[in-house]
Structures are given as C-alpha cells and as structure tokens.
Design an enzyme around this catalytic site. Structure first.
Site, PDB file in Angstrom:
ATOM      1  N   ARG A  72     -20.608 -39.407  92.335  1.00  0.00           N
ATOM      2  CA  ARG A  72     -19.810 -39.361  91.113  1.00  0.00           C
ATOM      3  C   ARG A  72     -18.685 -40.400  91.148  1.00  0.00           C
ATOM      4  O   ARG A  72     -18.394 -41.048  90.138  1.00  0.00           O
ATOM      5  CB  ARG A  72     -19.219 -37.955  90.958  1.00  0.00           C
ATOM      6  CG  ARG A  72     -18.351 -37.779  89.731  1.00  0.00           C
ATOM      7  CD  ARG A  72     -18.125 -36.292  89.475  1.00  0.00           C
ATOM      8  NE  ARG A  72     -17.350 -36.061  88.273  1.00  0.00           N
ATOM      9  CZ  ARG A  72     -16.050 -35.732  88.291  1.00  0.00           C
ATOM     10  NH1 ARG A  72     -15.407 -35.605  89.431  1.00  0.00           N
ATOM     11  NH2 ARG A  72     -15.419 -35.536  87.155  1.00  0.00           N
ATOM     12  N   HIS A  76     -18.040 -43.236  88.364  1.00  0.00           N
ATOM     13  CA  HIS A  76     -16.765 -43.394  87.651  1.00  0.00           C
ATOM     14  C   HIS A  76     -16.144 -44.760  87.913  1.00  0.00           C
ATOM     15  O   HIS A  76     -15.431 -45.290  87.064  1.00  0.00           O
ATOM     16  CB  HIS A  76     -15.789 -42.273  88.038  1.00  0.00           C
ATOM     17  CG  HIS A  76     -16.088 -40.978  87.349  1.00  0.00           C
ATOM     18  ND1 HIS A  76     -15.134 -40.012  87.111  1.00  0.00           N
ATOM     19  CD2 HIS A  76     -17.237 -40.478  86.840  1.00  0.00           C
ATOM     20  CE1 HIS A  76     -15.693 -38.985  86.477  1.00  0.00           C
ATOM     21  NE2 HIS A  76     -16.969 -39.237  86.316  1.00  0.00           N
ATOM     22  N   ASP A  77     -16.408 -45.329  89.076  1.00  0.00           N
ATOM     23  CA  ASP A  77     -15.928 -46.684  89.350  1.00  0.00           C
ATOM     24  C   ASP A  77     -16.651 -47.682  88.433  1.00  0.00           C
ATOM     25  O   ASP A  77     -16.020 -48.469  87.722  1.00  0.00           O
ATOM     26  CB  ASP A  77     -16.175 -47.038  90.821  1.00  0.00           C
ATOM     27  CG  ASP A  77     -15.611 -48.407  91.193  1.00  0.00           C
ATOM     28  OD1 ASP A  77     -14.559 -48.790  90.632  1.00  0.00           O
ATOM     29  OD2 ASP A  77     -16.206 -49.092  92.049  1.00  0.00           O
ATOM     30  N   VAL A  80     -16.199 -47.648  84.333  1.00  0.00           N
ATOM     31  CA  VAL A  80     -14.936 -48.147  83.783  1.00  0.00           C
ATOM     32  C   VAL A  80     -14.708 -49.572  84.286  1.00  0.00           C
ATOM     33  O   VAL A  80     -14.298 -49.782  85.421  1.00  0.00           O
ATOM     34  CB  VAL A  80     -13.751 -47.236  84.136  1.00  0.00           C
ATOM     35  CG1 VAL A  80     -12.458 -47.763  83.535  1.00  0.00           C
ATOM     36  CG2 VAL A  80     -14.018 -45.817  83.655  1.00  0.00           C
ATOM     37  N   SER A  86     -11.862 -50.200  91.633  1.00  0.00           N
ATOM     38  CA  SER A  86     -10.533 -49.894  91.097  1.00  0.00           C
ATOM     39  C   SER A  86     -10.229 -48.406  91.072  1.00  0.00           C
ATOM     40  O   SER A  86      -9.067 -48.013  91.084  1.00  0.00           O
ATOM     41  CB  SER A  86     -10.391 -50.466  89.686  1.00  0.00           C
ATOM     42  OG  SER A  86     -10.373 -51.861  89.753  1.00  0.00           O
ATOM     43  N   ASN A 104     -10.368 -37.923  86.213  1.00  0.00           N
ATOM     44  CA  ASN A 104     -10.502 -38.066  87.668  1.00  0.00           C
ATOM     45  C   ASN A 104      -9.530 -37.205  88.470  1.00  0.00           C
ATOM     46  O   ASN A 104      -9.840 -36.790  89.586  1.00  0.00           O
ATOM     47  CB  ASN A 104     -10.286 -39.531  88.078  1.00  0.00           C
ATOM     48  CG  ASN A 104     -11.419 -40.439  87.617  1.00  0.00           C
ATOM     49  OD1 ASN A 104     -12.546 -39.985  87.436  1.00  0.00           O
ATOM     50  ND2 ASN A 104     -11.118 -41.712  87.410  1.00  0.00           N
ATOM     51  N   HIS A 203     -26.782 -34.905  88.412  1.00  0.00           N
ATOM     52  CA  HIS A 203     -26.295 -33.521  88.438  1.00  0.00           C
ATOM     53  C   HIS A 203     -27.270 -32.590  89.150  1.00  0.00           C
ATOM     54  O   HIS A 203     -27.074 -31.380  89.147  1.00  0.00           O
ATOM     55  CB  HIS A 203     -26.015 -33.034  87.009  1.00  0.00           C
ATOM     56  CG  HIS A 203     -24.787 -33.654  86.408  1.00  0.00           C
ATOM     57  ND1 HIS A 203     -24.442 -33.540  85.082  1.00  0.00           N
ATOM     58  CD2 HIS A 203     -23.804 -34.414  86.978  1.00  0.00           C
ATOM     59  CE1 HIS A 203     -23.313 -34.197  84.862  1.00  0.00           C
ATOM     60  NE2 HIS A 203     -22.908 -34.739  85.983  1.00  0.00           N
ATOM     61  N   THR A 204     -28.286 -33.136  89.770  1.00  0.00           N
ATOM     62  CA  THR A 204     -29.086 -32.340  90.699  1.00  0.00           C
ATOM     63  C   THR A 204     -28.273 -32.017  91.946  1.00  0.00           C
ATOM     64  O   THR A 204     -28.641 -31.145  92.727  1.00  0.00           O
ATOM     65  CB  THR A 204     -30.381 -33.090  91.115  1.00  0.00           C
ATOM     66  OG1 THR A 204     -31.114 -32.257  92.017  1.00  0.00           O
ATOM     67  CG2 THR A 204     -30.086 -34.406  91.818  1.00  0.00           C
ATOM     68  N   ASP A 256     -26.960 -27.549  89.204  1.00  0.00           N
ATOM     69  CA  ASP A 256     -28.330 -27.075  89.011  1.00  0.00           C
ATOM     70  C   ASP A 256     -28.591 -25.995  90.051  1.00  0.00           C
ATOM     71  O   ASP A 256     -27.743 -25.749  90.912  1.00  0.00           O
ATOM     72  CB  ASP A 256     -29.367 -28.211  89.005  1.00  0.00           C
ATOM     73  CG  ASP A 256     -29.832 -28.644  90.386  1.00  0.00           C
ATOM     74  OD1 ASP A 256     -29.300 -28.137  91.405  1.00  0.00           O
ATOM     75  OD2 ASP A 256     -30.728 -29.494  90.459  1.00  0.00           O
ATOM     76  N   SER A 258     -30.251 -25.868  92.643  1.00  0.00           N
ATOM     77  CA  SER A 258     -30.398 -26.298  94.049  1.00  0.00           C
ATOM     78  C   SER A 258     -29.374 -27.408  94.298  1.00  0.00           C
ATOM     79  O   SER A 258     -29.726 -28.563  94.520  1.00  0.00           O
ATOM     80  CB  SER A 258     -31.816 -26.802  94.305  1.00  0.00           C
ATOM     81  OG  SER A 258     -32.080 -27.935  93.498  1.00  0.00           O
ATOM     82  N   ASP A 263     -33.419 -33.169  93.909  1.00  0.00           N
ATOM     83  CA  ASP A 263     -34.776 -32.835  93.463  1.00  0.00           C
ATOM     84  C   ASP A 263     -34.800 -32.910  91.937  1.00  0.00           C
ATOM     85  O   ASP A 263     -33.835 -33.376  91.322  1.00  0.00           O
ATOM     86  CB  ASP A 263     -35.171 -31.431  93.970  1.00  0.00           C
ATOM     87  CG  ASP A 263     -34.131 -30.381  93.595  1.00  0.00           C
ATOM     88  OD1 ASP A 263     -33.387 -30.592  92.611  1.00  0.00           O
ATOM     89  OD2 ASP A 263     -34.050 -29.342  94.270  1.00  0.00           O
TER      90      ASP A 263
END
Ligand SMILES: *[C@@H]1O[C@H](CO)[C@@H](O)[C@H](O)[C@H]1NC(C)=O
Ligand SMILES: *[C@@H]1O[C@H](CO)[C@@H](O)[C@H](O)[C@H]1NC(C)=O
Length: 336
Positions: A72, A76-77, A80, A86, A104, A203-204, A256, A258, A263
């Site tokens: 993540r 996010h780096d 933006v 940064s 953040n 988002h797994t 999720d 798991s 996966d």
C-alpha cells in the site's frame, strides 16, 4: 619548451586520454541514463536484492500484515506524482508532505522496514540506491513472500525532493468515492480500468480500519440502514468487529477472507457480495469491471499474472531518472 609547458602538455594529454574513457565507462551509463534498467545496481550494489529480501522476510515473520502495508505504501507513493519516494519524507516545521496527509496519517505503516533496508544499504553501497527503488522492491518482495507472483523490477528511480500534502489529499483514491472517480485518478497516471480492477486485488492482503467502511454497516448513504448490497452474514460479523461507536473506528477487519495470503479470494468475495470497502464492491456493479472480477474469481493464475503486469506499470508512474531528483542518504529527509 620549458619544463612547465611540457608538464602542462603532458597533463592535458593525460587528462584527454584518461578523462575521455572515464566519461564513457562511468559517467555516461550511470547518472545520465534516462530509462529504468533491470541491471542498474548490478555493479554498484550487488547485494541490493538480498538485503531487501532479507529485511522484508524478517518484517513479515514478525508481522504478516506488513506485506499489505508495504504494498500500500508503494501504491500511495506512485499514485501521487510518481514513484519517487516522497511518501517517505517526514514533515518538518516548514514542510508538510504526503506522509501526514489525511489518507496516510495513522494509516500507512512500514516506514521502519524501509529505514532498516536503507541503513543496511548505506553500509554496503553508500549513497547509491534510491528510497524509491527500495520501496518498489520491498512491495515486490512483500507480494512474492505472501504467495503472490514474482516479477522483475527495472531500477534506477531517483528520489523526489518535493512533496505536497494537498496533492496527496487530491490524488489518493478514497474507499468511498465512486468507481468513475477512482478510474479517473488512475487514467491521469497512465493506468487504465483494468489496472483499477487488478490493483484493487491488492486487497487480497491486509486489513482496513472500521471508519473506512462503517457507513455500510449502519447508515448507508444516509438511509439509516446497512448497505443492501452487503451479504447479511458478513454484515453481522462486521458489526461485531465494528460496533457503532467512535471508539471502534480504528478496529481492524480483513479486506478479504484470507487476509495474509495472496490469492484470488478477494474476487470470489466480491462475487458473493462480501467485499469490505464500497470501492471494492463497486467493481461488481459496473458491467465492464464485473466481467473482469468474474474472470479473476475463477482463475487465480490469470490474476497473478495480470497483477504482476499492473505492478510493473505502476512502478513506472512518474519516475525520476537521469539527473533529476537525488539519491537520499536517509529516506525521511532530502539531502541538503
Ligand atoms: C513486530 O511487529 C509489531 C507489530 O505487530 C511491532 O510493534 C514491532 O515493532 C515489530 N518488531 C520488530 C522487531 O520489527
Ligand atoms: C467525483 O468526481 C466529480 C467530478 O470530478 C466530482 O464533482 C465529485 O465530487 C467526485 N465525487 C467524490 C465522492 O469524490
């Protein structure tokens, strides 16, 4: 000729003879190179990959959730103004950057993992490897050590010397904004709708704080009722993790079912109306993205392969190369 002139001439000749090849063998391939390169640090920092992999492995061994955190942070780096590290910059009295921007603050994790890697690298190859490259490699290791795909990362990113809190607020996708808006943010970076679906599959791994999806549980779009699109047994479970009190806002629910394994369960959850965030569940409400969700929910190998491809695209967004930016000595501050 006086000795002085001779020596002067000799010196010029030597300079000419030696300086010229020097320019080619050292100067040219290194700082002026404009494209990322798989072998960028092969000679200047041969231990790089081993050092990154070891540190990420150790961090995950202590805390499996760190895999999602590193992935993540890289996203996010990059999203933006580009993958230029940064997001790692600490605020100072006169500088307010991305790290503490609302999307953040109290939310990004893993800065210490990147700092530990940088500390090790400064011993073996000082002032050589950018923090932006470290973060890109750490995200790759985090995914691959969690059971996800491995892909080769072209290197040579340089570190940004500016950052803006305002840009972070404007450009980081929010879990409660419509799919069209999120897609617009991606396309403005050269990514496309497929990348939205595939990278959402990140988002797994990981967990979300309750405040990011709480309105789905109690007061969806001001209705006073839960989101009708949420499976009722999932709703009950989430309401027990996230009771309707401010004190529960930072409780964690898995993204999720798991959450520490890479996966395709994220997509099967979406198909079963069990997605956690509004922005996740929205992917099955739009016919174009729903087709892809269905495909990935039935084919984990295709998802892995496409995830690697989208990560490579993400890693190229807004990179600084050549003589732009700098190689930070500490990831939390620019060099002066
Ligand atoms: C291990 O993980 C915990 C969080 O789960 C963290 O507080 C701690 O600092 C970590 N320790 C090391 C050595 O990384
Ligand atoms: C989505 O984008 C539109 C157009 O830019 C904007 O007017 C709207 O406020 C955005 N919605 C959200 C929830 O951010």
């Amino acid at each position: 000729m006086t000795p002085k002139i001779i020596s002067h001439l000799t010196l010029s000749c030597c300079l000419f003879l030696f300086w010229f090849p020097c320019v080619h063998s050292q100067m040219y391939p290194f700082p002026y190179r404009q494209l990322l390169d798989y072998n960028f640090y092969d000679r200047s920092c041969p231990r790089l990959l081993m050092i990154v992999r070891y540190n990420v492995w150790a961090a995950l061994k202590n805390d499996t959730r760190m895999a999602a955190s590193l992935l993540r942070m890289h996203f996010h780096d990059c999203i933006v103004d580009g993958c230029e590290g940064s997001v790692l910059l600490d605020d100072t009295k006169d500088f307010k950057g991305e790290k503490n921007a609302p999307p953040n603050r109290n939310s990004l994790r893993g800065f210490e993992v990147i700092d530990n890697i940088k500390t090790d690298l400064e011993i073996f190859c000082p002032s050589t490897v950018s923090c932006a490259d470290i973060l890109t490699l750490a995200a790759r290791e985090a995914v691959s050590l969690s059971g996800g795909p491995f892909w080769n990362v072209p290197l040579g990113r340089r570190d940004g010397i500016t950052a803006s809190q305002k840009s972070a607020i404007e450009q980081i996708p929010s879990p409660i904004e419509p799919l069209q808006n999120i897609t617009a943010k991606f396309t403005s970076k050269g990514l496309d709708i497929k990348d939205v679906v595939v990278l959402s599959g990140g988002h797994t791994l990981g967990f979300a704080q309750c405040f990011t999806f709480k309105r789905r549980l109690f007061n969806f779009e001001g209705s006073g009722n839960p989101d009708p699109a949420l499976d009722s047994s999932v709703l009950t479970k989430l309401q027990s993790i996230c009771p309707n009190q401010d004190a529960a806002n930072s409780n964690l629910a898995p993204l999720d079912s798991s959450a520490v394994r890479f996966d395709n369960v994220y997509y099967t959850n979406l198909v079963n109306n069990a997605g956690l965030l509004e922005s996740d569940q929205a992917l099955v409400k739009d016919p174009n993205t729903a087709t892809m969700v269905n495909l990935y929910s039935g084919n984990p190998f295709l998802f892995s392969q496409d995830f690697a491809a989208s990560m490579m695209k993400l890693g190229n967004v807004g990179v600084l190369t050549g003589l732009n930016g700098q190689i930070r000595k500490r990831c939390g501050s620019v060099n002066y």
